[in-house]
Design an enzyme around this catalytic site. Structure first.
Site, PDB file in Angstrom:
ATOM      1  N   GLY A 104       5.151  -9.845  -0.372  1.00  0.00           N
ATOM      2  CA  GLY A 104       4.797  -9.449   0.990  1.00  0.00           C
ATOM      3  C   GLY A 104       4.002 -10.521   1.721  1.00  0.00           C
ATOM      4  NE  ARG A 168       8.040  -6.718  -1.551  1.00  0.00           N
ATOM      5  CZ  ARG A 168       6.747  -6.974  -1.731  1.00  0.00           C
ATOM      6  NH1 ARG A 168       6.346  -7.537  -2.837  1.00  0.00           N
ATOM      7  NH2 ARG A 168       5.866  -6.659  -0.800  1.00  0.00           N
ATOM      8  CG  ASP A 199       4.703  -7.491  -9.791  1.00  0.00           C
ATOM      9  OD1 ASP A 199       4.308  -7.310 -10.957  1.00  0.00           O
ATOM     10  OD2 ASP A 199       4.887  -6.569  -8.988  1.00  0.00           O
ATOM     11  CE  LYS A 225       1.692 -12.451  -1.672  1.00  0.00           C
ATOM     12  NZ  LYS A 225       2.945 -11.706  -1.619  1.00  0.00           N
ATOM     13  CB  THR A 226      -1.557  -9.702  -2.523  1.00  0.00           C
ATOM     14  OG1 THR A 226      -1.287  -8.372  -2.094  1.00  0.00           O
ATOM     15  CG2 THR A 226      -2.691  -9.657  -3.531  1.00  0.00           C
ATOM     16  CG  ASP A 228      -1.623  -5.063  -1.749  1.00  0.00           C
ATOM     17  OD1 ASP A 228      -1.529  -4.956  -0.509  1.00  0.00           O
ATOM     18  OD2 ASP A 228      -0.676  -4.855  -2.518  1.00  0.00           O
TER      19      ASP A 228
HETATM   20  P1  FBP Z   1       2.423  -8.150  -2.237  1.00  0.00           P
HETATM   21  O1  FBP Z   1       1.804  -7.449  -3.409  1.00  0.00           O
HETATM   22  O2  FBP Z   1       3.704  -8.802  -2.535  1.00  0.00           O
HETATM   23  O3  FBP Z   1       1.445  -9.086  -1.581  1.00  0.00           O
HETATM   24  O4  FBP Z   1       2.758  -7.043  -1.148  1.00  0.00           O
HETATM   25  C1  FBP Z   1       1.785  -6.325  -0.536  1.00  0.00           C
HETATM   26  C2  FBP Z   1       2.328  -5.194   0.313  1.00  0.00           C
HETATM   27  O5  FBP Z   1       2.025  -5.454   1.669  1.00  0.00           O
HETATM   28  C3  FBP Z   1       1.778  -3.856  -0.135  1.00  0.00           C
HETATM   29  O6  FBP Z   1       0.521  -3.597   0.438  1.00  0.00           O
HETATM   30  C4  FBP Z   1       2.861  -2.911   0.300  1.00  0.00           C
HETATM   31  O7  FBP Z   1       2.878  -1.738  -0.476  1.00  0.00           O
HETATM   32  C5  FBP Z   1       4.113  -3.704   0.063  1.00  0.00           C
HETATM   33  O8  FBP Z   1       3.752  -5.060   0.212  1.00  0.00           O
HETATM   34  C6  FBP Z   1       5.224  -3.376   1.022  1.00  0.00           C
HETATM   35  O9  FBP Z   1       6.377  -4.044   0.610  1.00  0.00           O
HETATM   36  P2  FBP Z   1       7.597  -4.431   1.527  1.00  0.00           P
HETATM   37  O10 FBP Z   1       7.171  -5.614   2.344  1.00  0.00           O
HETATM   38  O11 FBP Z   1       8.657  -4.819   0.567  1.00  0.00           O
HETATM   39  O12 FBP Z   1       7.907  -3.263   2.378  1.00  0.00           O
END
Ligand code: FBP
Length: 565
Positions: A104, A168, A199, A225-226, A228
């Site tokens: 993400g 992803r 991941d 990176k994230t 979260d």
């Molecule tokens: P990452 O762990 O890859 O940084 O993604 C974070 C995130 O934004 C989460 O907070 C959310 O649940 C998810 O990605 C949403 O995923 P997508 O972009 O595939 O809808």
């Protein structure tokens, strides 16, 4: 004139004019975007002068070290690396480096790439930086562009991942590792930088191990990176993007609070992104002081049921109604339902069923659920049932972003308040408004903190590659100090690893850092939440500032974790 090169997917140059302009045109930039382009980025002083790499003691794993040692025979035990000032610069090398954005979006990703690029320009003249397009699939399919100063410029200090885009996909099967190795050989890569979350950094570690086992010269370095905020440890104090995303959400929550107080008639249920961990929700609570904040990790520790959570919210609503307040703001972490033990059990049974593709239209698959789990499943609103059954992401996670917990809770609280009304325990008015703040925070202009942190992570990754390191995650520390005093180095990716059950099998994973109930940020929140519940102590932080006294303020979570009040 840009000199970016586009590969057709087989490593060959496509088209007659291999010089596409940058994907962004600054002619349509807002004044704020334009002003950020030339924002000077400070570097930690260790990166401004000659340095050498000093190794620490051998490392272990976050859990199950024996299993991790078996899974990573080449990398396990690697020491961490710290950059320290030195009299002589490293010998200049002509490096070929690839970079990939994975997972993400998170504000600051473009600055990591700029940091790597500038490192190569400053220390390894003549080097080449390949940007793999569309995430790890770009590595497997050898889809890349050669990054140039002109191509990169419009992305400096800008949000988004559109410079090379993200994806992803996972590199996990033997064929996919073969494809990645083929790309590394075709481009004669000395290194790859994987910018990703837990991941993706797990994947980076697998790739580093695989390349090492094949005796390939290609080294792999990860970057945390994230938004979260759940990829962190002592050496990696925070993941980039968290600071900016929280500030964006906090601004929006502050606005909703003022709206709630202005009309006096709505309870706003705000679900916040963050996947499993509740760091974003906790940080936003510390920034804005809502009436109720649910923290998934606490709900889990107290073994609360959906009914307990509903009752807790209803209790606050009743008390507030007694004081004449029929409005309020409630924060809900995206991963909440995954923390409620009964729902967790349901999700894990569903995961096993879905992993074995055993869902039939006639609903016979439900017989595989145990009795209590089935009762819970049948109790849930149909929309939530459907959302729980959605396909897992490529890493085997429930797609929590797609589960509308805020709507479910509004329904459940409404029913509970109706009962209380009938029993004479409540006579207020309840109207719920649902919000999901997620994607809105992922591509904003990075805060001053994220801009500088990302640049240092990228620049540091360049230094680790030039020093011949592999299997490390770029680590920038001492973040409460001025940028000049930040430390720079790398931490063994295997030291962050544990094993977990995914898709019905045990796999190595980087252990997610969850909210610590004994940690300073949670304790601070817990000491103030009762006051916030009843009295209105709303704070509206306003938009991110790039200049002025508050522009360099860092989020509460990081400062509290670093022991700074
Ligand atoms: P990452 O762990 O890859 O940084 O993604 C974070 C995130 O934004 C989460 O907070 C959310 O649940 C998810 O990605 C949403 O995923 P997508 O972009 O595939 O809808």
């Amino acid at each position: 004139m840009a000199t970016a090169v586009v590969s057709n997917g087989n490593g060959h140059i496509a088209g007659k004019n291999p010089t596409p302009a940058s994907g962004r045109s600054i002619s349509v930039y807002s004044e704020v975007q334009t002003s950020r382009l030339d924002h000077a980025l400070p570097l930690p002083s260790v990166l401004k002068k000659p340095f050498k790499v000093v190794e620490g003691p051998p490392s272990s794993a976050a859990g199950n070290p024996d299993e991790i040692a078996k899974l990573f025979p080449c990398l396990f035990g690697r020491p961490s690396a710290a950059l320290v000032p030195h009299s002589e610069p490293l010998p200049v090398q002509n490096l070929k480096i690839g970079v990939v954005l994975s997972g993400g979006q998170a504000p600051g990703g473009h600055n990591v790439i700029s940091g790597i690029f500038d490192y190569l320009q400053d220390h390894c003249k003549g080097s080449t930086l390949f940007g793999f397009r569309g995430g790890p699939a770009g590595i497997m399919r050898c889809k890349y562009i050669v990054l140039t100063p002109e191509y990169i410029y419009p992305y400096r200090n800008q949000g988004g991942f559109d410079m090379i885009r993200s994806g992803r996909d996972k590199i996990e099967t033997p064929e996919q590792f073969d494809q990645a190795a083929e790309t590394a050989k075709t481009l004669d890569l000395d290194g790859i930088v994987v910018i990703g979350g837990d991941d993706s950094n797990t994947n980076a570690c697998l790739l580093a191990e695989n390349f090492r086992s094949r005796n390939l010269k290609t080294r792999v370095i990860g970057c945390p990176k994230t938004i979260d905020g759940d990829l962190k440890c002592k050496e990696v104090p925070t993941s980039f993007g968290f600071d900016t995303a929280c500030k964006i959400y906090a601004e929006m929550i502050g606005n909703v609070m003022i709206d709630a107080r202005s009309t006096g008639k709505y309870y706003h249920f705000v679900r916040l992104m963050g996947r499993a961990a509740s760091h974003i929700t906790l940080e936003c609570a510390l920034q804005t002081h809502p009436n109720v904040t649910l923290i998934g990790e606490e709900v889990f520790a107290k073994k609360e049921t959906l009914k307990n959570v509903t009752d807790h919210i209803a209790d606050v609503i009743c008390k507030r109604s007694g004081l004449g307040y029929n409005y309020g703001v409630i924060l809900i972490p995206e991963g909440l339902i995954d923390f409620i033990p009964e729902v967790q059990q349901l999700i894990s049974e569903l995961n096993e069923i879905l992993a074995h593709d055993a869902v039939d239209d006639a609903g016979l698959w439900k017989r595989k659920l145990n009795e209590q789990t089935l009762q819970l499943f049948d109790l849930l609103p149909q929309a939530i049932q459907e959302q729980l059954m959605l396909e897992r992401d490529p890493h085997g996670n429930v797609q929590v972003a797609k589960i509308e917990t805020e709507k479910m809770l509004i329904q459940m609280v409404e029913t509970e308040l109706e009962h209380r009304k009938q029993n004479g325990a409540y006579n207020g008015q309840f109207k719920g408004q649902s919000h999901f703040f997620g994607y809105e925070g992922r591509c904003g202009l990075p805060s001053n903190f994220d801009s500088a942190y990302c640049y240092a992570l990228g620049y540091g990754a360049g230094a680790l590659l030039q020093s011949g390191k592999t299997g490390l995650i770029s680590s920038v520390g001492n973040l409460a100090a001025p940028v000049a005093d930040w430390s720079v180095g790398g931490t063994a990716l295997t030291s962050l690893m544990d094993v977990e059950r995914r898709h019905g099998k045990f796999k190595p994973v980087i252990k997610k850092a969850m909210v610590e109930l004994q940690g300073a940020p949670f304790k601070k929140f817990a000491s103030m939440r009762e006051e916030w519940a009843i009295n209105n102590r709303y704070i509206s932080p306003g938009p991110i500032q790039f200049h002025g006294p508050v522009s360099d303020q860092v989020n509460h979570t990081l400062l509290l974790e670093l022991g700074e009040a």
